[in-house]
Motif scaffolding. Structure first.
Motif, mmCIF file in Angstrom:
data_model
loop_
_atom_site.group_PDB
_atom_site.id
_atom_site.type_symbol
_atom_site.label_atom_id
_atom_site.label_comp_id
_atom_site.label_asym_id
_atom_site.label_seq_id
_atom_site.Cartn_x
_atom_site.Cartn_y
_atom_site.Cartn_z
ATOM 1 N N LEU A 1 -3.216 3.644 10.706
ATOM 2 C CA LEU A 1 -2.601 3.399 9.408
ATOM 3 C C LEU A 1 -1.699 4.562 8.994
ATOM 4 C CD1 LEU A 1 -2.771 0.958 7.568
ATOM 5 C CD2 LEU A 1 -4.523 2.128 6.247
ATOM 6 N N MET B 1 1.585 3.845 10.618
ATOM 7 C CA MET B 1 2.236 2.716 9.945
ATOM 8 C C MET B 1 2.755 3.134 8.571
ATOM 9 S SD MET B 1 -0.337 -0.335 11.037
ATOM 10 C CE MET B 1 0.598 -1.621 10.198
ATOM 11 N N PHE B 2 1.996 3.991 7.892
ATOM 12 C CA PHE B 2 2.383 4.469 6.569
ATOM 13 C C PHE B 2 3.656 5.311 6.653
ATOM 14 C CE2 PHE B 2 2.248 7.488 3.052
ATOM 15 C CZ PHE B 2 1.862 6.698 1.987
ATOM 16 N N ASP B 3 3.632 6.282 7.560
ATOM 17 C CA ASP B 3 4.787 7.182 7.669
ATOM 18 C C ASP B 3 6.054 6.419 8.048
ATOM 19 O OD1 ASP B 3 3.253 9.340 7.052
ATOM 20 O OD2 ASP B 3 3.040 10.062 9.117
ATOM 21 N N ARG B 4 5.882 5.336 8.821
ATOM 22 C CA ARG B 4 7.036 4.625 9.353
ATOM 23 C C ARG B 4 7.311 3.317 8.605
ATOM 24 N NH1 ARG B 4 6.118 3.605 15.172
ATOM 25 N NH2 ARG B 4 8.261 2.915 14.999
ATOM 26 N N ASN B 5 6.558 3.062 7.548
ATOM 27 C CA ASN B 5 6.778 1.833 6.761
ATOM 28 C C ASN B 5 6.792 0.575 7.636
ATOM 29 O OD1 ASN B 5 7.383 1.815 3.686
ATOM 30 N ND2 ASN B 5 8.130 3.800 4.439
ATOM 31 N N ILE B 6 5.772 0.445 8.477
ATOM 32 C CA ILE B 6 5.654 -0.735 9.333
ATOM 33 C C ILE B 6 4.735 -1.745 8.661
ATOM 34 C CG2 ILE B 6 4.767 -1.587 11.536
ATOM 35 C CD1 ILE B 6 5.680 1.058 12.767
ATOM 36 N N ALA B 7 5.231 -2.950 8.501
ATOM 37 C CA ALA B 7 4.462 -4.009 7.852
ATOM 38 C C ALA B 7 3.725 -4.850 8.890
ATOM 39 C CB ALA B 7 5.385 -4.903 7.032
ATOM 40 N N TYR C 1 0.832 -1.213 0.000
ATOM 41 C CA TYR C 1 0.000 0.000 0.000
ATOM 42 C C TYR C 1 0.862 1.256 0.000
ATOM 43 C CZ TYR C 1 0.493 0.936 5.055
ATOM 44 O OH TYR C 1 0.980 1.233 6.293
ATOM 45 N N VAL C 2 0.535 2.139 -0.906
ATOM 46 C CA VAL C 2 1.270 3.400 -1.019
ATOM 47 C C VAL C 2 0.333 4.595 -1.150
ATOM 48 C CG1 VAL C 2 3.415 2.421 -1.935
ATOM 49 C CG2 VAL C 2 1.545 3.014 -3.506
ATOM 50 N N GLY D 1 4.120 -1.601 3.178
ATOM 51 C CA GLY D 1 4.260 -0.436 2.332
ATOM 52 C C GLY D 1 4.365 0.803 3.174
ATOM 53 N N GLY D 2 3.864 1.896 2.621
ATOM 54 C CA GLY D 2 3.958 3.176 3.298
ATOM 55 C C GLY D 2 4.609 4.181 2.379
ATOM 56 N N VAL D 3 5.089 5.241 2.988
ATOM 57 C CA VAL D 3 5.725 6.301 2.212
ATOM 58 C C VAL D 3 7.001 5.737 1.569
ATOM 59 C CG1 VAL D 3 6.817 7.164 4.335
ATOM 60 C CG2 VAL D 3 6.638 8.657 2.340
ATOM 61 N N ALA D 4 7.095 5.869 0.279
ATOM 62 C CA ALA D 4 8.156 5.167 -0.454
ATOM 63 C C ALA D 4 9.507 5.859 -0.324
ATOM 64 C CB ALA D 4 7.780 5.073 -1.927
#
Lengths: 347, 347
Positions: free
Chosen positions: B280, B283-289, A267-268, A292-295
Motif C-alpha cells: 500500500l 500504491m500510495f506514493d504512486r497514486n495507483i488505483a 484513501y489519503v 487515492g494516495g499522496v495528493a
C-alpha cells in the motif's frame, strides 16, 4: 535563520541554521509568513518514520518571495505565494497531467538537504513549477491567510480523497478520520455536491467542525459499532463514497466495512503499519475500489483558491492553536496529546 | 439427468442427479446446449477452495428454455438464452444499478443446493432477471454459439477488468494473465479503443490469440524481467491501465509494478493466497488505483451481445478443446495440466 529540527523521537528543537539562499537559477527564497504542523509530522515525532538527527521539518507554508533566481519567470520579490507540500519542476509529463507528486525532479520539504516549512525561510526549487501566487492584498488579512495555508496540504488532500471516493452531486459519503484532513474531506465532499456526509468521530470539538463543514450525520461509536451505525444510516448498505484519512490498518478495515458494494474508498491517510488492513476477497466480492494516495495538491490549488477567496469554503477552523516559531516543539506536544487539532505557526 | 459433480480434489464425476425442475414460479429450466470449464473451477478441482462432496459445478452455460414458471414473463419454452455466472432477481437496487453480483437474492451456479452448468439442464432462479434471450437463429450456428457462450463469464469479466483499469480511446494497457479472462481483457481493451496493448505471457498458443485479439506487444519474460520489459515499452513509466486476471499475490505484485503512476489496476482474478500482494505504501506514493472484483456480467451482456452478433468481436478462440458431458473430468485434467486453455462442453 531559525528553523525547526528533529533530533530524535520527541526531540524537536528550534535552532540557528544556514540561511535559505538561491542555489540554482530556478530557485526562489520564500520568507515564511504562515506554516503549520501536519498530522503526518507526528509519525516522525513519534519515531514511527525515520529521520536523520538534525533534519528539518514542516511541509506546509505560505510566504513572501524574498529572492528569485535568474531563470524564475513568473514570480518576483514581494509576491505572496503558497507552496504545495512537494516541489515539482512544472515541465515534465507528470506535472503536465496534474500528478506533480510523481515529478522526477520533485521532493518533499524537510527531506535531507532541503529546508522545511517550520522555519523563517525556505529555498524553493523550481519556483515557477512549485509556487502559486496569491492576491497581494491577502497578506494583510489574517483570517484569509490562515484559510489559504490549507491549500498547501490538508484542503487539497481532502479534495483528492473526495475525488478518489468518487464524490459527486447527490453522493452519500462516509469520512473515516476526524483529523484536519478528514475534516477537509468533509468540506471537499460538500463542495462537490454530496447530499449526505457521515463523519466518524468522537471528539465534539472536531465533530462540531465537521458539522460546520457540511457533515449531516456524526457517528461517535468505535469499531464494529461504528460500522453498524453507518450501515443503519444508509439503509443497511454503506456509503458509495468513503474517505479514509487516517492510514492505519484499523481505519482501512473500517473504510471497507462502511463502503457500499460497488463503491469506492478515496484513501489519503499515509499508510503505516505492517499490513494493509485490506481483505482483498471482501473487496473483490463487493466490487469495492481503492483510489487515492499522496495528493497532487499543486494541481488542485487553481481550482480551490477562488472558492477560498470568495468565501465559498473556509478551511481555517481546522487550525485551533497558534504558536510562534519558538513554540513549535510545544505545538508538536499539543498535537501528539490531541489537545490541539492542528497547530498554526506564525514565525 | 446427468451432471458433473465434485467429490474431492481431482475427483470429478459425471453422474445421475435429480432432474432440474421448476420449483418457484419465477424459475425456468434450461436445457444446456453449451457449457465450459472456467479457470476458477480449477481452484475447486485442486482443493484450493472447499466444496461439499457431491456438489455440482460449472457456472457458464447457454441453452434452450424447457419450462418456465407461472410468473416468468419474458421467456417461453424454446427460447435460446445465455446465463451469467450468477443469478439475480432483476428487481433490487443493485440489479437496477448494474451490480447484479451484489443482488441479495443472487447466487452462484453449483453452490450447495443449486444446479451447475456442467450438466444436461439447470434450474434457473429468477429467470426474468437472470437470463438474456439470444436470437433464435444462433441455435443453428455452431461457431456463433461458442462465441456467445463467452458472454456467460470470460468476455464480461475481461470487459469489467478493462473498465476497472480505466481503458479508453488511446490507452496503453498491460494485461497480466494469459488465461481466457486475460485474453478477453485484451479483446475488451481493443474494443474500448486502446491504442497499445501489452500482453504478458509465455505460451505461444496463448499469445497468438492475444495478438489476434488486438495485443500490439507480447512480453514473454517472467517476474522482474517482465516488469522491466513493460517499463521499457512504455518509456520507463508503465501502463496507465493494467488488467490483472490471475488472482495470485505474485500477479498482483506484477500488476502494481507495471502500472504507471496515477494509473489503475482493473482486477478480476479471484484472489487466492493468504496475502494481497499489495504494497500500500508503493500504491500510495504512486497514486495507483485498484478497481474491479467479481464482474456483473449480466449488466454487460446487452452491450457486448450485438458486437458478437455482427462479428465485431469473436471471443471463440479461447475455447481450444471440446468435450461431451462425459468428457468433463478429462477436460479438467487438460486445463489443470495446461494442455487446454479453456474447455468447451457440448452435452
Amino acid at each position: 535563520m531559525r528553523a525547526t529540527t528533529i533530533h530524535a523521537p520527541f526531540d524537536m528543537r528550534v535552532e540557528d541554521v544556514p540561511d535559505a539562499v538561491v542555489r540554482d537559477a530556478t530557485d526562489a527564497v520564500v520568507r515564511v509568513v504562515r506554516a503549520c504542523i501536519c498530522g503526518s509530522d507526528l509519525w516522525a515525532y513519534r519515531g514511527e518514520s525515520a529521520r536523520t538527527p538534525g533534519q528539518r521539518i514542516g511541509h506546509e507554508f505560505l510566504g513572501i518571495v524574498e529572492e528569485a533566481g535568474a531563470d524564475v519567470r513568473g514570480l518576483k520579490p514581494g509576491d505572496l505565494v503558497v507552496a504545495p507540500f512537494v516541489w515539482s519542476d512544472g515541465t515534465c509529463d507528470y506535472c503536465a497531467e496534474g500528478l506533480q507528486t510523481s515529478c522526477p525532479n520533485g521532493g518533499f520539504w524537510g527531506s535531507a538537504g532541503s529546508d522545511g516549512g517550520q522555519g523563517e525561510a525556505v529555498r524553493v526549487p523550481f519556483a515557477d513549477g512549485t509556487l502559486v501566487k496569491l492576491p497581494a492584498d491577502a497578506a494583510s488579512d489574517d483570517h484569509l491567510l490562515t484559510a489559504l495555508l490549507a491549500l498547501s496540504d490538508v484542503l487539497g488532500t481532502g479534495h483528492h480523497a473526495a475525488l478518489g471516493a468518487g464524490v459527486r452531486k447527490g453522493s452519500t459519503v462516509a469520512v473515516v478520520g476526524d483529523g484536519a484532513v478528514g475534516l477537509c474531506g468533509v468540506l471537499a465532499a460538500r463542495r462537490l455536491g454530496a447530499e449526505r456526509i457521515i463523519a466518524l468521530g468522537r471528539h465534539t470539538a472536531r465533530t462540531d467542525i465537521a458539522r460546520a463543514f457540511g457533515a449531516t450525520d456524526v457517528v461517535a461509536e468505535r469499531g464494529e459499532a461504528a460500522e453498524a451505525a453507518v450501515r443503519e444510516l444508509t439503509g443497511g448498505h454503506g456509503a458509495h463514497a468513503v474517505i479514509e484519512a487516517v492510514g492505519t490498518e484499523q481505519s482501512m478495515r473500517t473504510a471497507v466495512a462502511v463502503t457500499r458494494d460497488g463503491g469506492s474508498i478515496g484513501y489519503v491517510g499515509v499508510p503505516h503499519g505492517s499490513g494493509t488492513g485490506l481483505d482483498l476477497s471482501v473487496m473483490f466480492d463487493r466490487n469495492i475500489a481503492l483510489r487515492g494516495g499522496v495528493a497532487p495538491v499543486r494541481a488542485y490549488i487553481p481550482e480551490l483558491l477562488p472558492d477560498i477567496l470568495d468565501g465559498t469554503i473556509d478551511p481555517s477552523p481546522v487550525f485551533d492553536l497558534t504558536v510562534g516559531l519558538e513554540g513549535v516543539p510545544g505545538g508538536y506536544r499539543a498535537m501528539d496529546e490531541r489537545t490541539a487539532l492542528k497547530v498554526l505557526v506564525k514565525p
